[in-house]
Design a protein around this motif. Structure first.
Motif, PDB file in Angstrom:
ATOM      1  N   VAL A 145     -12.842   5.627  10.184  1.00  0.00           N
ATOM      2  CA  VAL A 145     -12.809   5.932   8.748  1.00  0.00           C
ATOM      3  C   VAL A 145     -11.558   5.320   8.111  1.00  0.00           C
ATOM      4  CG1 VAL A 145     -12.563   7.818   7.083  1.00  0.00           C
ATOM      5  CG2 VAL A 145     -14.231   8.000   8.929  1.00  0.00           C
ATOM      6  N   PHE A 146     -10.421   5.417   8.794  1.00  0.00           N
ATOM      7  CA  PHE A 146      -9.196   4.808   8.273  1.00  0.00           C
ATOM      8  C   PHE A 146      -9.327   3.290   8.200  1.00  0.00           C
ATOM      9  CE2 PHE A 146      -7.099   8.854   8.797  1.00  0.00           C
ATOM     10  CZ  PHE A 146      -6.096   8.823   7.836  1.00  0.00           C
ATOM     11  N   GLU A 147      -9.947   2.680   9.202  1.00  0.00           N
ATOM     12  CA  GLU A 147     -10.153   1.225   9.183  1.00  0.00           C
ATOM     13  C   GLU A 147     -11.059   0.817   8.028  1.00  0.00           C
ATOM     14  OE1 GLU A 147      -9.665   0.016  13.852  1.00  0.00           O
ATOM     15  OE2 GLU A 147     -11.468   1.109  13.238  1.00  0.00           O
ATOM     16  N   LEU A 148     -12.110   1.592   7.783  1.00  0.00           N
ATOM     17  CA  LEU A 148     -12.985   1.305   6.637  1.00  0.00           C
ATOM     18  C   LEU A 148     -12.215   1.430   5.318  1.00  0.00           C
ATOM     19  CD1 LEU A 148     -16.276   3.086   7.724  1.00  0.00           C
ATOM     20  CD2 LEU A 148     -15.931   0.637   7.426  1.00  0.00           C
ATOM     21  N   ALA A 149     -11.373   2.461   5.201  1.00  0.00           N
ATOM     22  CA  ALA A 149     -10.587   2.653   3.984  1.00  0.00           C
ATOM     23  C   ALA A 149      -9.604   1.499   3.783  1.00  0.00           C
ATOM     24  CB  ALA A 149      -9.837   3.982   4.038  1.00  0.00           C
ATOM     25  N   ILE A 150      -8.944   1.056   4.848  1.00  0.00           N
ATOM     26  CA  ILE A 150      -8.034  -0.090   4.751  1.00  0.00           C
ATOM     27  C   ILE A 150      -8.796  -1.328   4.299  1.00  0.00           C
ATOM     28  CG2 ILE A 150      -6.538  -1.658   6.057  1.00  0.00           C
ATOM     29  CD1 ILE A 150      -5.953   0.772   7.922  1.00  0.00           C
ATOM     30  N   GLY A 151      -9.984  -1.534   4.865  1.00  0.00           N
ATOM     31  CA  GLY A 151     -10.799  -2.681   4.484  1.00  0.00           C
ATOM     32  C   GLY A 151     -11.208  -2.656   3.030  1.00  0.00           C
ATOM     33  N   VAL A 152     -11.614  -1.485   2.534  1.00  0.00           N
ATOM     34  CA  VAL A 152     -12.031  -1.361   1.132  1.00  0.00           C
ATOM     35  C   VAL A 152     -10.847  -1.617   0.192  1.00  0.00           C
ATOM     36  CG1 VAL A 152     -12.847   0.295  -0.605  1.00  0.00           C
ATOM     37  CG2 VAL A 152     -13.990   0.146   1.602  1.00  0.00           C
ATOM     38  N   VAL A 153      -9.692  -1.048   0.506  1.00  0.00           N
ATOM     39  CA  VAL A 153      -8.495  -1.269  -0.325  1.00  0.00           C
ATOM     40  C   VAL A 153      -8.109  -2.746  -0.308  1.00  0.00           C
ATOM     41  CG1 VAL A 153      -6.025  -0.774  -0.524  1.00  0.00           C
ATOM     42  CG2 VAL A 153      -7.621   1.089  -0.103  1.00  0.00           C
ATOM     43  N   SER A 154      -8.198  -3.392   0.851  1.00  0.00           N
ATOM     44  CA  SER A 154      -7.858  -4.815   0.959  1.00  0.00           C
ATOM     45  C   SER A 154      -8.808  -5.674   0.134  1.00  0.00           C
ATOM     46  CB  SER A 154      -7.895  -5.259   2.415  1.00  0.00           C
ATOM     47  OG  SER A 154      -6.992  -4.520   3.179  1.00  0.00           O
ATOM     48  N   LEU A 155     -10.111  -5.358   0.181  1.00  0.00           N
ATOM     49  CA  LEU A 155     -11.068  -6.101  -0.637  1.00  0.00           C
ATOM     50  C   LEU A 155     -10.818  -5.869  -2.128  1.00  0.00           C
ATOM     51  CD1 LEU A 155     -14.404  -5.756   1.351  1.00  0.00           C
ATOM     52  CD2 LEU A 155     -12.908  -7.742   1.159  1.00  0.00           C
ATOM     53  N   TYR A 156     -10.414  -4.654  -2.499  1.00  0.00           N
ATOM     54  CA  TYR A 156     -10.083  -4.374  -3.893  1.00  0.00           C
ATOM     55  C   TYR A 156      -8.891  -5.230  -4.329  1.00  0.00           C
ATOM     56  CZ  TYR A 156      -8.920  -1.914  -8.168  1.00  0.00           C
ATOM     57  OH  TYR A 156      -8.652  -1.617  -9.479  1.00  0.00           O
ATOM     58  N   ILE A 157      -7.873  -5.324  -3.471  1.00  0.00           N
ATOM     59  CA  ILE A 157      -6.716  -6.161  -3.793  1.00  0.00           C
ATOM     60  C   ILE A 157      -7.152  -7.609  -3.982  1.00  0.00           C
ATOM     61  CG2 ILE A 157      -4.576  -7.137  -2.853  1.00  0.00           C
ATOM     62  CD1 ILE A 157      -4.117  -4.419  -1.462  1.00  0.00           C
ATOM     63  N   CYS A 158      -8.002  -8.093  -3.074  1.00  0.00           N
ATOM     64  CA  CYS A 158      -8.482  -9.474  -3.143  1.00  0.00           C
ATOM     65  C   CYS A 158      -9.252  -9.735  -4.437  1.00  0.00           C
ATOM     66  CB  CYS A 158      -9.375  -9.759  -1.938  1.00  0.00           C
ATOM     67  SG  CYS A 158     -10.193 -11.351  -1.972  1.00  0.00           S
ATOM     68  N   PHE A 159     -10.239  -8.879  -4.736  1.00  0.00           N
ATOM     69  CA  PHE A 159     -11.068  -9.102  -5.917  1.00  0.00           C
ATOM     70  C   PHE A 159     -10.287  -8.904  -7.209  1.00  0.00           C
ATOM     71  CE2 PHE A 159     -14.721  -7.897  -2.972  1.00  0.00           C
ATOM     72  CZ  PHE A 159     -14.996  -9.226  -2.684  1.00  0.00           C
ATOM     73  N   SER A 160      -9.342  -7.953  -7.221  1.00  0.00           N
ATOM     74  CA  SER A 160      -8.554  -7.756  -8.437  1.00  0.00           C
ATOM     75  C   SER A 160      -7.658  -8.961  -8.695  1.00  0.00           C
ATOM     76  CB  SER A 160      -7.711  -6.478  -8.351  1.00  0.00           C
ATOM     77  OG  SER A 160      -6.714  -6.591  -7.360  1.00  0.00           O
ATOM     78  N   GLN A 161      -7.089  -9.564  -7.637  1.00  0.00           N
ATOM     79  CA  GLN A 161      -6.268 -10.756  -7.827  1.00  0.00           C
ATOM     80  C   GLN A 161      -7.105 -11.918  -8.340  1.00  0.00           C
ATOM     81  OE1 GLN A 161      -4.525 -11.195  -3.934  1.00  0.00           O
ATOM     82  NE2 GLN A 161      -2.744  -9.933  -4.427  1.00  0.00           N
ATOM     83  N   ILE A 162      -8.285 -12.117  -7.747  1.00  0.00           N
ATOM     84  CA  ILE A 162      -9.143 -13.234  -8.166  1.00  0.00           C
ATOM     85  C   ILE A 162      -9.626 -13.047  -9.605  1.00  0.00           C
ATOM     86  CG2 ILE A 162     -11.386 -14.337  -7.782  1.00  0.00           C
ATOM     87  CD1 ILE A 162     -10.946 -13.774  -4.769  1.00  0.00           C
ATOM     88  N   ILE A 163     -10.161 -11.863  -9.915  1.00  0.00           N
ATOM     89  CA  ILE A 163     -10.720 -11.615 -11.250  1.00  0.00           C
ATOM     90  C   ILE A 163      -9.630 -11.624 -12.313  1.00  0.00           C
ATOM     91  CG2 ILE A 163     -11.859  -9.852 -12.667  1.00  0.00           C
ATOM     92  CD1 ILE A 163     -13.483  -9.128 -10.131  1.00  0.00           C
ATOM     93  N   ASN A 164      -8.509 -10.964 -12.041  1.00  0.00           N
ATOM     94  CA  ASN A 164      -7.441 -10.889 -13.041  1.00  0.00           C
ATOM     95  C   ASN A 164      -6.807 -12.252 -13.305  1.00  0.00           C
ATOM     96  OD1 ASN A 164      -7.943  -8.162 -13.156  1.00  0.00           O
ATOM     97  ND2 ASN A 164      -6.191  -7.582 -11.912  1.00  0.00           N
ATOM     98  N   GLU A 165      -6.618 -13.075 -12.256  1.00  0.00           N
ATOM     99  CA  GLU A 165      -6.051 -14.407 -12.457  1.00  0.00           C
ATOM    100  C   GLU A 165      -7.033 -15.326 -13.167  1.00  0.00           C
ATOM    101  OE1 GLU A 165      -4.526 -16.012  -8.806  1.00  0.00           O
ATOM    102  OE2 GLU A 165      -3.161 -14.321  -8.510  1.00  0.00           O
ATOM    103  N   THR A 166      -8.329 -15.188 -12.875  1.00  0.00           N
ATOM    104  CA  THR A 166      -9.341 -16.034 -13.512  1.00  0.00           C
ATOM    105  C   THR A 166      -9.481 -15.711 -14.992  1.00  0.00           C
ATOM    106  OG1 THR A 166     -10.553 -16.155 -11.429  1.00  0.00           O
ATOM    107  CG2 THR A 166     -11.748 -16.769 -13.413  1.00  0.00           C
ATOM    108  N   LEU A 167      -9.526 -14.417 -15.323  1.00  0.00           N
ATOM    109  CA  LEU A 167      -9.726 -14.007 -16.713  1.00  0.00           C
ATOM    110  C   LEU A 167      -8.438 -14.028 -17.533  1.00  0.00           C
ATOM    111  CD1 LEU A 167     -12.205 -11.038 -16.212  1.00  0.00           C
ATOM    112  CD2 LEU A 167     -12.725 -13.382 -16.859  1.00  0.00           C
ATOM    113  N   GLY A 168      -7.301 -13.951 -16.875  1.00  0.00           N
ATOM    114  CA  GLY A 168      -6.032 -13.968 -17.595  1.00  0.00           C
ATOM    115  C   GLY A 168      -5.591 -12.606 -18.103  1.00  0.00           C
ATOM    116  N   PHE A 169      -6.347 -11.561 -17.812  1.00  0.00           N
ATOM    117  CA  PHE A 169      -5.926 -10.201 -18.163  1.00  0.00           C
ATOM    118  C   PHE A 169      -6.423  -9.265 -17.066  1.00  0.00           C
ATOM    119  CE2 PHE A 169     -10.070 -10.782 -20.054  1.00  0.00           C
ATOM    120  CZ  PHE A 169     -10.736  -9.613 -19.766  1.00  0.00           C
TER     121      PHE A 169
END
Length: 195
Positions: free
Chosen positions: A143-167
């Motif tokens: 369960v902890f490994e799944l939670a780490i994975g989900v948080v890591s994917l959130y970090i990845c997608f937030s960086q990609i989306i926020n840098e692409t859109l500029g906000f």
């Protein structure tokens, strides 16, 4: 970088939670290449950019995935590490993760969550291995490994989306710039705007 990190932890978490009971060679090779080598390459690239926190994070976890591959991949149905060495194995990774927890406080809220979950995972796994508690070794750590994975994917997608859109579409609260190069670039941009 965060994508490899997240996917690798999600795959291991699903295996630990018994979603996939018999890992095949693909699972272990994926763990080595995507989780291990991918993280080490990402850590080296972050080091070249001057981002010391991200560099250390990815290098440490890349080496963890490589060592996990070497420890867990059976050689003629024998594991490389004796059973009584597993508590030390996971305990040492907890010790390496703890400084990342402390330093993440000045970087990003999501990195704080990610590193604290990682440290708790290693501590729980160390306790489970030392006391031979199978539920901690499998389901709780999964369960902890799944939670780490989900948080890591959130970090990845937030960086990609926020840098692409500029906000900031996905909230990812920066607590401080993570390197001197970013600080210099931001100061130069502010000077250009004021001039």
């Amino acid at each position: 970088d965060s994508f490899c990190f997240g996917i690798s932890f999600i795959m291991i978490g699903l295996f630990e939670c018994q979603a996939h009971k018999d890992p095949d060679k693909f699972f272990y090779i994926f763990l080595l290449l995507f989780g291990g080598c991918g993280q080490v390459i990402a850590g080296i690239l972050e080091y070249i950019k001057g981002r010391s926190f991200a560099s250390n994070l990815y290098l440490i976890y890349g080496i963890y995935f490589i060592s996990l591959y070497l420890v867990e991949y059976p050689n003629n149905n024998k594991k490389y590490l004796p059973k009584d060495c597993y508590p030390f194995f996971y305990g040492s990774w907890a010790g390496l993760t703890f400084p990342l927890c402390v330093s993440s406080i000045k970087v990003n809220v999501m990195y704080v969550v990610q590193t604290v979950l990682g440290c708790l995972f290693f501590i729980l796994r160390c306790i489970g291995e030392s006391k031979n508690i199978e539920k901690i070794n499998k389901y709780t750590s999964g369960v902890f490994e799944l939670a780490i994975g989900v948080v890591s994917l959130y970090i990845c997608f937030s960086q990609i989306i926020n840098e692409t859109l500029g906000f900031q579409l996905l909230p990812c609260i920066m607590l401080q710039e993570d390197n001197d190069i970013d600080l210099i670039n931001n100061n130069n941009e502010k000077k250009e705007i004021t001039n």
